[in-house]
Motif scaffolding. Structure first.
Motif, mmCIF file in Angstrom:
data_model
loop_
_atom_site.group_PDB
_atom_site.id
_atom_site.type_symbol
_atom_site.label_atom_id
_atom_site.label_comp_id
_atom_site.label_asym_id
_atom_site.label_seq_id
_atom_site.Cartn_x
_atom_site.Cartn_y
_atom_site.Cartn_z
ATOM 1 N N VAL A 1 18.409 1.058 4.924
ATOM 2 C CA VAL A 1 17.213 1.142 5.764
ATOM 3 C C VAL A 1 15.926 1.165 4.929
ATOM 4 C CG1 VAL A 1 16.025 2.570 7.494
ATOM 5 C CG2 VAL A 1 18.510 2.371 7.535
ATOM 6 N N LYS A 2 15.925 1.859 3.805
ATOM 7 C CA LYS A 2 14.675 2.106 3.078
ATOM 8 C C LYS A 2 14.482 1.247 1.824
ATOM 9 C CE LYS A 2 12.226 5.246 4.085
ATOM 10 N NZ LYS A 2 11.020 5.123 4.940
ATOM 11 N N ALA A 3 15.506 0.485 1.442
ATOM 12 C CA ALA A 3 15.454 -0.190 0.133
ATOM 13 C C ALA A 3 14.394 -1.284 0.037
ATOM 14 C CB ALA A 3 16.823 -0.762 -0.219
ATOM 15 N N ASP A 4 14.098 -1.957 1.174
ATOM 16 C CA ASP A 4 13.186 -3.110 1.099
ATOM 17 C C ASP A 4 11.793 -2.801 1.645
ATOM 18 O OD1 ASP A 4 15.025 -4.857 -0.061
ATOM 19 O OD2 ASP A 4 16.033 -5.073 1.877
ATOM 20 N N ASP A 5 11.385 -1.570 1.510
ATOM 21 C CA ASP A 5 10.101 -1.123 2.057
ATOM 22 C C ASP A 5 8.943 -1.868 1.384
ATOM 23 O OD1 ASP A 5 8.251 0.340 3.378
ATOM 24 O OD2 ASP A 5 9.027 2.292 2.786
ATOM 25 N N ASP A 6 7.949 -2.308 2.182
ATOM 26 C CA ASP A 6 6.796 -2.906 1.509
ATOM 27 C C ASP A 6 5.609 -1.935 1.419
ATOM 28 O OD1 ASP A 6 6.235 -3.122 4.128
ATOM 29 O OD2 ASP A 6 5.946 -5.305 4.158
ATOM 30 N N TYR A 7 5.889 -0.658 1.578
ATOM 31 C CA TYR A 7 4.914 0.392 1.249
ATOM 32 C C TYR A 7 5.583 1.411 0.330
ATOM 33 C CZ TYR A 7 1.604 -1.248 4.741
ATOM 34 O OH TYR A 7 0.693 -2.007 5.436
ATOM 35 N N LEU A 8 4.802 1.992 -0.563
ATOM 36 C CA LEU A 8 5.270 3.161 -1.310
ATOM 37 C C LEU A 8 5.122 4.337 -0.354
ATOM 38 C CD1 LEU A 8 3.466 2.784 -4.793
ATOM 39 C CD2 LEU A 8 5.827 2.161 -4.217
ATOM 40 N N GLU A 9 6.176 5.137 -0.207
ATOM 41 C CA GLU A 9 6.105 6.217 0.777
ATOM 42 C C GLU A 9 5.881 7.562 0.093
ATOM 43 O OE1 GLU A 9 8.395 5.834 4.484
ATOM 44 O OE2 GLU A 9 9.382 7.679 3.818
ATOM 45 N N SER A 10 4.853 8.265 0.563
ATOM 46 C CA SER A 10 4.473 9.521 -0.068
ATOM 47 C C SER A 10 4.484 10.627 0.976
ATOM 48 C CB SER A 10 3.079 9.312 -0.652
ATOM 49 O OG SER A 10 2.568 10.516 -1.104
ATOM 50 N N TRP A 11 5.158 11.726 0.693
ATOM 51 C CA TRP A 11 5.282 12.830 1.646
ATOM 52 C C TRP A 11 4.437 14.019 1.186
ATOM 53 C CZ3 TRP A 11 9.404 13.521 5.584
ATOM 54 C CH2 TRP A 11 10.025 12.298 5.903
ATOM 55 N N LEU A 12 3.462 14.378 2.022
ATOM 56 C CA LEU A 12 2.590 15.495 1.666
ATOM 57 C C LEU A 12 3.193 16.832 2.083
ATOM 58 C CD1 LEU A 12 -0.905 14.069 2.683
ATOM 59 C CD2 LEU A 12 0.303 13.883 0.513
ATOM 60 N N GLU A 13 4.136 16.783 3.011
ATOM 61 C CA GLU A 13 4.803 18.009 3.466
ATOM 62 C C GLU A 13 6.302 17.790 3.432
ATOM 63 O OE1 GLU A 13 1.609 19.660 6.788
ATOM 64 O OE2 GLU A 13 3.406 18.611 7.428
ATOM 65 N N LEU A 14 7.009 18.732 2.849
ATOM 66 C CA LEU A 14 8.469 18.628 2.785
ATOM 67 C C LEU A 14 9.078 19.751 3.624
ATOM 68 C CD1 LEU A 14 8.768 18.090 -1.098
ATOM 69 C CD2 LEU A 14 8.432 16.364 0.681
ATOM 70 N N ARG A 15 9.943 19.354 4.556
ATOM 71 C CA ARG A 15 10.599 20.345 5.420
ATOM 72 C C ARG A 15 11.981 20.678 4.870
ATOM 73 N NH1 ARG A 15 7.391 22.852 9.042
ATOM 74 N NH2 ARG A 15 5.628 21.479 9.247
ATOM 75 N N SER A 16 12.377 21.919 5.072
ATOM 76 C CA SER A 16 13.707 22.334 4.638
ATOM 77 C C SER A 16 14.729 22.001 5.727
ATOM 78 C CB SER A 16 13.688 23.845 4.387
ATOM 79 O OG SER A 16 14.989 24.358 4.428
ATOM 80 N N ALA A 17 15.874 21.419 5.322
ATOM 81 C CA ALA A 17 16.933 21.127 6.299
ATOM 82 C C ALA A 17 17.575 22.433 6.761
ATOM 83 C CB ALA A 17 17.975 20.217 5.668
ATOM 84 N N GLY B 1 0.819 -1.208 0.000
ATOM 85 C CA GLY B 1 0.000 0.000 0.000
ATOM 86 C C GLY B 1 0.849 1.253 0.000
ATOM 87 N N LEU B 2 0.235 2.299 0.529
ATOM 88 C CA LEU B 2 0.855 3.608 0.526
ATOM 89 C C LEU B 2 1.068 4.070 1.965
ATOM 90 C CD1 LEU B 2 1.473 5.702 -1.758
ATOM 91 C CD2 LEU B 2 -0.717 6.753 -1.190
ATOM 92 N N ARG B 3 2.277 4.536 2.266
ATOM 93 C CA ARG B 3 2.520 5.184 3.567
ATOM 94 C C ARG B 3 2.485 6.691 3.322
ATOM 95 N NH1 ARG B 3 7.358 3.536 4.557
ATOM 96 N NH2 ARG B 3 6.637 1.599 5.463
#
Ligand code: FAD
Length: 431
Positions: A204-220, A83-85
């Motif tokens: 850490v993130k390569a084998d994720d079983d969700y598609l990850e979607s970010w609705l908010e992006l923070r500036s570093a 699914g989607l995260r």
């Protein structure tokens, strides 16, 4: 030249010529060949080749792969996702793909380097003739302006060549040079996106079983600041991730932002252990391209030419997904072409060909119009902030949103959510 590419004396005429062997063109060629149609698939690059993309496949795309006879099991080497995260408004929500009769309940991720090559192979296995290194430069037209073939430059020497067919399917991607040569320019009243992506090594993130979607992006650089656009992190299952962000033309930042810097700035704010802050983990450059949405080039049929996928502006405005729509329209164009070819040239055949834009508009027209409204709304940062803050903590609402954004409902016999979405897309104007 690959083993699946035609060599030796070359056919220069066919029943249908398909321009471009991306997902749309290869799907069209596969479905035509399956019906015994002589199809010539012309591609300007050589496979395998890179294509700038997020590499994410929803169940809608998986259904099209299955329709091309592709084994999408994990045994066959695919990384399936559940699914989607969604991350935003201080909430992190995992939403499983819906359980439906019409679509499988898993998505996939696969680099386009691999993916497009595989689809072109399937078309060839079904009987299509693929020629790579063929840059189609324009149509060949008869005295009435009807397209009867294509002009091309072939091979490294760019020798001029002509290929003839009574029908042409153009699946040449966002550049749409072929439809442009016929005077089909882009419509400005439809949404348009721009997206960039980069590969990174990330244990850490390569084998994720969700598609990850970010609705908010923070500036570093300035953590209090929200950056424009939406981001994604898709695990590829090979030690790498595809990371990217997209901006819609309804945003004030559209066209005024350095998207590469934006990506680096956002990734700088992700946890150090993900490895995405570190230039040493990057695999290749940040590349970008436009996403033509909501039917931004019409008509989808004119003078012997059917437009498929990005060439006809078919990216879903609600989620930026284009592969499923390219493959689906490719199949629809093939089915219509088969019927049309069985009729004599003239009004009878034209009637059959008009079924293609009619079917497209029936299947996606209303949905894309709602997508256009959605894009305008989320282009307003205040509305987006409110929607994220109050919508994200509501799991039932988010389940509905996932179905709507990914266009995943059962047309018949679905649940109440399906019926609402199907009803909305039916009443929305489709033109
Ligand atoms: C950064 C980014 C991220 C994206 N992420 C996703 C995602 O995660 N999931 C998703 O579903 N969609 C995504 N998309 C959209 C998706 O990439 C496209 O919608 C999809 O590739 C469209 O397929 P197509 O077959 O219509 O065109 P294309 O894939 O562009 O294929 C066109 C083909 O035609 C060939 N061609 C072009 N001109 C000629 C010519 N003159 N002669 C011969 N051949 C020619 C090209 O070489 C190419 O092979 C993304 C797009 C971008 C830019």
């Amino acid at each position: 030249m690959n083993d699946h590419v035609a060599s030796g004396p070359v056919a220069d005429e066919a029943d249908v010529i398909v321009v471009g062997a991306g997902p749309g063109g290869s799907a069209a060629a596969y479905h035509l060949a399956r019906h015994g149609v002589r199809v010539l698939l012309l591609e300007k690059t050589e496979f395998p080749r890179e294509k700038v993309c997020g590499d994410g496949l929803t169940p809608r795309a998986v259904r099209q792969l299955i329709r091309m006879g592709i084994d999408t099991s994990e045994k066959a080497g695919w990384l399936q996702n559940r699914g989607l995260r969604v991350i935003g408004g201080g909430v992190r929500l995992e939403l499983d793909w819906p359980e439906l009769a019409s679509f499988p309940n898993y998505g996939l991720v696969r680099t386009r380097m691999d993916f497009d090559d595989m689809l072109a192979r399937r078309a060839v296995e079904a009987g299509a003739l693929l020629r790579t290194g063929v840059n189609v430069t324009g149509p060949v037209q008869n005295d009435d302006g009807y397209v009867i073939g294509v002009e091309a430059k072939v091979g490294p020497g760019r020798e001029p060549a002509q290929f003839r067919a009574p029908l042409v399917i153009t699946a040449d991607g966002v550049s749409g040079k072929f439809p442009l040569a016929l005077g089909l320019t882009k419509r400005d009243d439809r949404p348009l996106g721009v997206a960039v992506r980069r590969y990174y090594h990330s244990a850490v993130k390569a084998d994720d079983d969700y598609l990850e979607s970010w609705l908010e992006l923070r500036s570093a650089q300035d953590p209090a600041r929200l950056l424009p656009g939406y981001g994604w992190i898709f695990g590829l299952g090979d030690g790498r991730v595809n990371v990217g962000l997209g901006i819609l033309n309804s945003s004030d930042a559209f066209g005024k932002t350095n998207y590469r810097h934006l990506l680096t700035d956002w990734l700088g704010s992700t946890p150090a252990e993900w490895g995405l802050r570190d230039e040493a983990n990057a695999d290749g450059p940040t590349l970008g391209a436009a996403l033509p949405m909501g039917f931004n080039r019409v008509p989808h049929y004119t003078r012997g030419v059917l437009l498929v996928g990005d060439s006809g502006g078919m990216v879903n405005p609600m989620n930026g997904e284009g592969i499923a729509y390219a493959m689906e329209s490719g199949e629809m164009a093939a089915e219509v072409a088969v019927q049309a070819l069985a009729r004599p040239f003239g009004p009878e055949r034209e009637r059959a060909l008009q079924a293609y834009p009619a079917e497209l508009s029936l299947r996606f027209g209303g949905y894309y119009r709602i997508g256009g409204i959605f894009v305008k709304l989320i282009g307003n940062p205040q509305i987006m902030r409110l929607a994220t803050k109050y919508g994200m903590p509501q799991p039932l609402l988010m389940k509905f949103v996932l179905k709507l954004l990914a266009n995943l409902t059962d047309p018949r016999g679905g649940d109440a959510m399906d019926r609402i979405i199907n009803g909305l897309t039916k009443v929305a104007p489709s033109a």
